[in-house]
Design a protein around this motif. Sequence first.
Motif, PDB file in Angstrom:
ATOM      1  N   SER A   1      39.999   1.532  -7.567  1.00 17.80           N
ATOM      2  CA  SER A   1      39.671   2.684  -6.946  1.00 17.80           C
ATOM      3  C   SER A   1      40.063   4.024  -7.256  1.00 17.80           C
ATOM      4  O   SER A   1      39.232   4.554  -7.127  1.00 17.80           O
ATOM      5  CB  SER A   1      39.219   2.009  -5.132  1.00 17.80           C
ATOM      6  OG  SER A   1      40.732   2.495  -5.026  1.00 17.80           O
ATOM      7  N   GLU A   2      40.774   3.951  -7.553  1.00 16.21           N
ATOM      8  CA  GLU A   2      41.642   5.206  -7.839  1.00 16.21           C
ATOM      9  C   GLU A   2      41.696   5.542  -9.410  1.00 16.21           C
ATOM     10  O   GLU A   2      42.302   6.514  -9.879  1.00 16.21           O
ATOM     11  CB  GLU A   2      42.990   5.681  -7.502  1.00 16.21           C
ATOM     12  CG  GLU A   2      42.597   5.873  -6.015  1.00 16.21           C
ATOM     13  CD  GLU A   2      43.949   5.503  -5.489  1.00 16.21           C
ATOM     14  OE1 GLU A   2      45.165   5.891  -5.766  1.00 16.21           O
ATOM     15  OE2 GLU A   2      44.250   5.649  -3.947  1.00 16.21           O
ATOM     16  N   THR A   3      41.016   4.978 -10.396  1.00 12.31           N
ATOM     17  CA  THR A   3      41.010   4.772 -11.731  1.00 12.31           C
ATOM     18  C   THR A   3      40.792   6.392 -12.097  1.00 12.31           C
ATOM     19  O   THR A   3      39.627   6.908 -11.700  1.00 12.31           O
ATOM     20  CB  THR A   3      39.965   3.599 -12.153  1.00 12.31           C
ATOM     21  OG1 THR A   3      40.498   2.994 -11.681  1.00 12.31           O
ATOM     22  CG2 THR A   3      40.147   3.638 -14.107  1.00 12.31           C
ATOM     23  N   VAL A   4      41.481   6.968 -13.052  1.00  9.20           N
ATOM     24  CA  VAL A   4      41.477   8.229 -13.220  1.00  9.20           C
ATOM     25  C   VAL A   4      40.777   8.034 -14.721  1.00  9.20           C
ATOM     26  O   VAL A   4      41.359   7.012 -15.442  1.00  9.20           O
ATOM     27  CB  VAL A   4      41.628   8.945 -13.658  1.00  9.20           C
ATOM     28  CG1 VAL A   4      42.454   9.714 -12.183  1.00  9.20           C
ATOM     29  CG2 VAL A   4      43.474   8.719 -14.003  1.00  9.20           C
TER      30      VAL A   4
ATOM     31  N   GLU B   1      44.422  -1.404 -14.237  1.00 10.77           N
ATOM     32  CA  GLU B   1      44.491  -0.576 -14.961  1.00 10.77           C
ATOM     33  C   GLU B   1      46.208  -0.186 -15.635  1.00 10.77           C
ATOM     34  O   GLU B   1      47.435  -0.270 -14.784  1.00 10.77           O
ATOM     35  CB  GLU B   1      44.553   0.996 -13.966  1.00 10.77           C
ATOM     36  CG  GLU B   1      44.527   1.922 -15.303  1.00 10.77           C
ATOM     37  CD  GLU B   1      44.407   3.770 -13.649  1.00 10.77           C
ATOM     38  OE1 GLU B   1      45.256   4.555 -13.607  1.00 10.77           O
ATOM     39  OE2 GLU B   1      43.873   2.613 -12.549  1.00 10.77           O
TER      40      GLU B   1
ATOM     41  N   ALA C   1      48.908   0.472 -12.493  1.00 11.53           N
ATOM     42  CA  ALA C   1      48.930   0.515 -11.733  1.00 11.53           C
ATOM     43  C   ALA C   1      48.822  -0.380 -10.618  1.00 11.53           C
ATOM     44  O   ALA C   1      47.737  -1.476 -10.885  1.00 11.53           O
ATOM     45  CB  ALA C   1      47.578   1.333 -11.444  1.00 11.53           C
TER      46      ALA C   1
END
Length: 453
Positions: free
Chosen positions: A284-287, A307, A357
Motif C-alpha cells: 500500500s505504501e510502495t514508492v 517489497e 517492507a
Amino acid sequence: MPKKKSVYVCQECGYDTPKWVGRCPGCGAWNSMVEETAKTNIAHGLSLGLGSAKVQKPQLLSEISIAKMPRFTTGSVELDRVLGGGIIPGSMVLMVGDPGVGKSSLNLRICAYTANMKKVLYITGEESLQQIRMRAERIDALSDKMLVLSETNMELINEHVEKQQPDLLVVDSIQTIFRPDVQSAPGSVSQVRECAVELLRLAKSKAIAVFIIGHVTKDGTLAGPRVLEHIVDTVLYFEGERNAQYRILRAVKNRFGSTNEIGLFEMRDIGLVDVPDASKLFLSETVHDSGVIITPTIEGTRPLLVEIQALVAPTPYIPPRRTSDLVDIKKIQLLLAVLEKRVNLALGACDVYVKIAGGIKIDEPACDLALCVALASSFTNKVVKEKTVVFGEVGLSGEVRAVNGADIRIKEACKLGFTNIIIPQKNLNTVGKITGVNIIGAANIKEALQAVF
C-alpha cells in the motif's frame, strides 16, 4: 527418615549434575546451576499418572480410527491455517512471544469464540479475574459461557479440570504454575517441566485441547527447559516488534500440520485481527524509485508480494558495511560477489543496506533475483519499470534457476495489477500465457537486468 537427595539444575537448558559447577556443561551458561530436590523414578512415574495407567495392547496402524478426533475452528482463519486446519482434541499447543505482542488477547478471543460451541476453561496465573473481564470488554471477547479461573497451584487446577471436563483449556502462563511437591520456585526448570507433563497427561487422557502461553528470554528464545518444546505437539512463535502494527505467527513445530505456514495479524484497539489480504496491505505504501523491487514469496501454501529495498552507497570504511535485519547477510554477500564478477558492478567499496517492507523475513532462494535487481538498481541509480515483479534463484555463475510455485506467484502478481513479470527461463514453459501480462524468461542476471530497466 531417609535424607532427600538434591541435584543442581541449569535454569537455561535443564542439565543436572550432583555437584555445583560454575559453568553449565550442557549449554555453557555461567552461574545458572540451582539446587533442587531430586525425584525418584517411582515418584516421577506416579506424578505422571503412569502407575495407574492401563496396559494397552499393540494395534495395527490401519485399524486405528481417527473419527473421534475432528478438528474445530478457533474463529481465526489465520490461526487455523498455522495449526493445520483447526484445533485437534487432545493436542497441546505452546504459544510463545515477547511481552505485549498479543498472546493473551488472541487466546481470550479464541476462548470467547469456542465457548459458543464447546466448554472452555481459561486459567490465568498472572492477572486477576477483574483484569480478564476488563480486557474481554475492550477486545469485544465477552462471553457468558466461558469459565475463568485465577489459580497457580497445579494440584488445584487438576481438580477443577477433573470437575469441569472442558473441551478447551488455556493456561496463561506456564511459568507461573507450580506444583507443591516440587521444591523449587515457579518458573524454574523443574516446575515448568513437571507442570507441562501434568497438562500433557490431562490433554491425552481426557481428549482436552490445551493451549499454554510461554515467556521468552532476552534473546527471543523460549524461557525454561528445551524439553518443553518436545513435550507439546505444536510450538507457535510470534514475530514482530511489540510496537509494530503487524504480527507474524509461525509454527516451528507441528505434529498435525505443516511448519511452513504463517498467520498474519494486525494489532488494533480490539486486539489482534486477521489480515486476509496481506499482499495488498504490504504494497500500500510502495514508492517507485531506484533500489525498490517487488517479488512474490511463498510461505507454505500462501503467496505474498513483498517489497525489497536496497541502498548502495560509496563508503570510506574498510571493510564496507553490509546491513540487513530480515535477509541473511551471507546471502547478500554471495549475491554481491556474483554481481561484481558476472555483471562487472564495482560493489566492493560500497556500503549495502537491505530492507524488507512490512517486516516479513524471507529466506527462500526464489528471492535471489529480486535482491540482485534491487542492488543493481540502487548502484546504477536506475528505476525499475512500473508494475514489474521479479523472482528466481541465482547461481554462482550468474544463471537464473527455476523455482517451484511459479504459477501461484504469477497469479498473485496479476491479481494485484502487475503486468511485467520476469521469471526463470526454465519456468517459462510451465506457465501459460495471460492476456495483458508480459511474462519474460531470463536465463542469467544480465538478461534479467536488461528486461527490468
